[in-house]
Write an enzyme that holds these catalytic residues in place. Structure first.
Site, mmCIF file in Angstrom:
data_model
loop_
_atom_site.group_PDB
_atom_site.id
_atom_site.type_symbol
_atom_site.label_atom_id
_atom_site.label_comp_id
_atom_site.label_asym_id
_atom_site.label_seq_id
_atom_site.Cartn_x
_atom_site.Cartn_y
_atom_site.Cartn_z
ATOM 1 C CB THR A 186 39.569 48.083 37.166
ATOM 2 O OG1 THR A 186 38.107 48.504 36.698
ATOM 3 C CG2 THR A 186 39.626 47.918 38.505
ATOM 4 C CD GLU A 331 39.020 45.665 41.330
ATOM 5 O OE1 GLU A 331 40.193 45.250 41.044
ATOM 6 O OE2 GLU A 331 38.099 45.694 40.548
ATOM 7 C CE LYS A 438 31.066 25.538 36.001
ATOM 8 N NZ LYS A 438 29.767 25.835 36.617
ATOM 9 C CD1 TRP A 443 33.240 23.554 36.720
ATOM 10 C CD2 TRP A 443 34.355 25.090 37.926
ATOM 11 N NE1 TRP A 443 32.566 24.690 37.250
ATOM 12 C CE2 TRP A 443 33.017 25.444 38.209
ATOM 13 C CE3 TRP A 443 35.269 25.861 38.701
ATOM 14 C CZ2 TRP A 443 32.435 26.374 39.033
ATOM 15 C CZ3 TRP A 443 34.933 26.566 39.603
ATOM 16 C CH2 TRP A 443 33.472 26.928 39.655
HETATM 17 P P1 AMP Z 1 44.266 43.973 37.297
HETATM 18 O O1 AMP Z 1 43.211 44.619 38.130
HETATM 19 O O2 AMP Z 1 44.324 44.746 35.876
HETATM 20 O O3 AMP Z 1 45.597 44.134 37.748
HETATM 21 O O4 AMP Z 1 43.710 42.594 37.119
HETATM 22 C C1 AMP Z 1 43.754 41.717 37.968
HETATM 23 C C2 AMP Z 1 43.553 40.397 37.536
HETATM 24 O O5 AMP Z 1 44.636 39.840 37.039
HETATM 25 C C3 AMP Z 1 43.093 39.126 38.753
HETATM 26 O O6 AMP Z 1 41.824 39.364 39.081
HETATM 27 C C4 AMP Z 1 43.440 37.991 38.007
HETATM 28 O O7 AMP Z 1 42.634 37.589 37.193
HETATM 29 C C5 AMP Z 1 44.778 38.422 37.024
HETATM 30 N N1 AMP Z 1 46.036 37.965 37.531
HETATM 31 C C6 AMP Z 1 46.696 38.620 38.271
HETATM 32 N N2 AMP Z 1 47.901 37.982 38.664
HETATM 33 C C7 AMP Z 1 47.799 36.791 38.253
HETATM 34 C C8 AMP Z 1 48.515 35.773 38.420
HETATM 35 N N3 AMP Z 1 49.526 35.626 38.792
HETATM 36 N N4 AMP Z 1 48.036 34.521 37.817
HETATM 37 C C9 AMP Z 1 46.701 34.306 37.376
HETATM 38 N N5 AMP Z 1 45.968 35.606 37.010
HETATM 39 C C10 AMP Z 1 46.356 36.822 37.613
#
Ligand code: AMP
Length: 540
Positions: A186, A331, A438, A443
């Site tokens: 990640t 994940e 906040k 929020w």
């Molecule tokens: P990654 O593991 O690098 O793919 O990042 C995952 C994170 O990307 C998620 O926990 C979200 O915070 C963000 N994310 C993925 N898709 C979206 C979406 N469509 N809208 C907002 N945030 C997103």
């Protein structure tokens, strides 16, 4: 009493066998690092993935050992997807946009045994070779002639020579379906990256899930372009679902600019594409001023970060392309939800439909969701109440690679996202929990404020963050990259918010910058933006 059906494992090798048998002549098109367009078929990909399996056997790479890739979306990378995992090794896709120190840390943590790289990454390989003692085989994804032109890397074997001596026939091992298949770290913003180790079972189930009609809706009639990189959560699982359905795959290589992507979409009659908002913005920036049209493109999945509503309507209204807004994370293999309407929404007004389509959508069978409040209480699905988003299911992580501790709380994985869920199951991400603003105990959604900013014609990119405030705790400010052709003032942008959010939610300030720092997966790096603004003070 047990059922009396066959205990057949769900294996990645079955996907490529299926594609070979049933979609042998369906094409796989790649724009290569060499810049030319390469054409192959599922049958050829299957043959060469079997040659890889033999090559790994010959190199005595044990079952479960990691084979890393440092590669763009292309046919050789696709062959490795099936040859490495199918033969029982673990495919570890590395993100080339990481800093070399971080990449070296990841390779050493994963104890990669083989590393296969595209020649455009030879300079990176030259920097890390001496720092990665576990890597015994460096495979350059090219032929001998091309490798000879890159003297900066040493002791490398050209991929074509590595696989050429081997047979195109191979008996795939009958693995337990819970055997590890691939590994992806990640892009954590704090601490070291963490590895999500997928299994054959989780991968095949995820492929079934994403191919469903209300999800990506793949068909053997489709021509599919994953612009999302194969080094980022396995291109959202598209290569596996593509083999399962027998779609034509179009792989863009390193050329992700609007012009190259548009050219490929038109030339290869792409019907379905997938990528992060930044890439689609580049595409829109290319096609809009030129008045270009998409002749075949029908649907595009946009996710990875919030897709601005203005992008959804631009694709729909100006180009007749349906946007499917998706949410997921490493994940989760990665897909958690995707936004498509239900039958009863079809006679809603356009505005009502749009209000739904901007959400991250409904969960798919395979991922359960709940939202949890500050005191640990499960929050109602009323579309208004915020909560920390938790998930569980067969393609959700249980624990991280080499970490003995569970990543779960009472069987649920905390995503770190904050969301609402409505009575119909439509989920809306309002923030990462650490990005929530906040103000006076209330929020404010930074995503909502960013979406409004980018809907302004003078804004190219916007990030919203909370700044410390003596009375309100935090107040939102919006950091903006202007479109060069537009003379946008701070006041004009703040005015733009007036009829769109409550007065107390309007940002206190607009900060114009030349660029916004992006992370390795193309997402805005809010930690870096905060660093940029350490000396900043809110206006009185
Ligand atoms: P990654 O593991 O690098 O793919 O990042 C995952 C994170 O990307 C998620 O926990 C979200 O915070 C963000 N994310 C993925 N898709 C979206 C979406 N469509 N809208 C907002 N945030 C997103």
């Amino acid at each position: 009493m047990f059922g009396l059906m066959q205990k057949h494992s769900l294996l990645i090798s079955d996907l490529i066998e299926f594609a070979q048998l049933n979609h042998a002549d369906t094409e796989i098109i790649s724009r290569r690092v060499e810049k030319d367009i390469h054409r192959t078929t599922w049958a050829q990909v299957a043959h060469r993935s079997k040659q890889i399996a033999h090559a790994l056997d010959a190199a005595a790479v044990a079952t479960g050992e990691r084979v890393a890739t440092l590669a763009w979306n292309g046919y050789r990378h696709l062959e490795l997807y099936f040859g490495v995992s199918g033969s029982g090794r673990v495919l570890h896709t590395l993100n080339p946009r990481l800093h070399v120190d971080q990449m070296t840390w990841i390779i050493n943590h994963a104890e990669d045994h083989v590393l296969c790289f595209d020649m455009s990454f030879a300079p990176i390989v030259a920097q890390i070779q001496s720092r990665c003692p576990t890597v015994k085989h460096w495979i350059a994804l090219c032929d001998a002639q091309t490798l000879a032109q890159s003297p900066e890397v040493s002791e490398c074997v050209p991929y074509e020579s590595w696989i050429a001596p081997h047979s195109e026939e191979y008996i795939w091992p009958e693995l337990d379906e819970n055997t590890a298949s691939s590994l992806c770290y990640t892009s954590g913003t704090t601490g070291h990256p963490k590895g999500a180790l997928y299994s054959h079972r989780s991968t095949v189930l995820h492929a079934f899930g994403i191919a469903l009609p209300d999800v990506m809706n793949f068909s053997a009639k489709d021509s599919v372009l994953p612009v999302v990189p194969m080094f980022h959560v396995n291109a959202w699982g598209i290569p596996y679902a593509a083999a399962m359905v027998g779609v034509k795959l179009v792989l863009p290589g390193p050329a992700l600019d609007g012009e190259s992507v548009y050219e490929l979409i038109e030339q290869e009659k792409v019907t379905f594409a997938a990528g992060v908002p930044t890439v689609w913005q580049m595409l829109l920036n290319h096609v809009t001023p030129k008045g270009l049209r998409f002749k075949h493109l029908k649907r595009t999945v946009i996710g990875g970060s919030a897709c601005p509503p203005s992008m959804i309507s631009a694709f729909k209204n100006n180009f007749g392309v349906e946007v499917l807004h998706a949410w997921g994370m490493t994940e989760l293999s990665p897909l958690g939800s995707l936004c498509t309407l239900k039958n009863k929404h079809l006679n809603w007004s356009e505005d009502e439909q749009m209000a739904l389509l901007v959400k991250q959508g409904r969960t798919i069978f395979g991922v359960e969701m709940k939202i949890v409040g500050d005191q640990g209480q499960t929050q109602p699905h009323d579309g208004k109440t915020f909560g920390d988003l938790y998930v569980k299911g067969p393609w959700v992580i249980e624990r991280y690679f080499k970490d003995p501790h569970t990543a779960l709380k009472d069987g649920w994985f905390a995503t770190g996202d904050v969301a609402t869920i409505d009575a119909e199951g439509f989920m809306l991400i309002t923030d990462r929990s650490k990005d929530v603003i906040k103000s006076g105990g209330e929020w404010i959604s930074s995503i909502e404020l960013e979406n409004i900013a980018v809907a302004h014609p003078g804004v190219a990119m916007a990030a919203c963050i909370g700044m410390p405030h003596p009375k309100w705790d935090e107040r939102p400010v919006v950091v903006v990259v202007k479109r060069p052709e537009f003379d946008l003032s701070k006041e004009a942008l703040l005015n733009f918010y007036h009829d769109k959010v409550a007065k107390w939610q309007i940002p206190d300030d607009v900060i114009f910058v030349d660029s916004i720092p992006l992370g390795a997966t193309g997402k805005m790096l809010k930690t870096r933006i905060r660093e940029m603004l350490v000396d900043y003070r809110l206006p009185d």
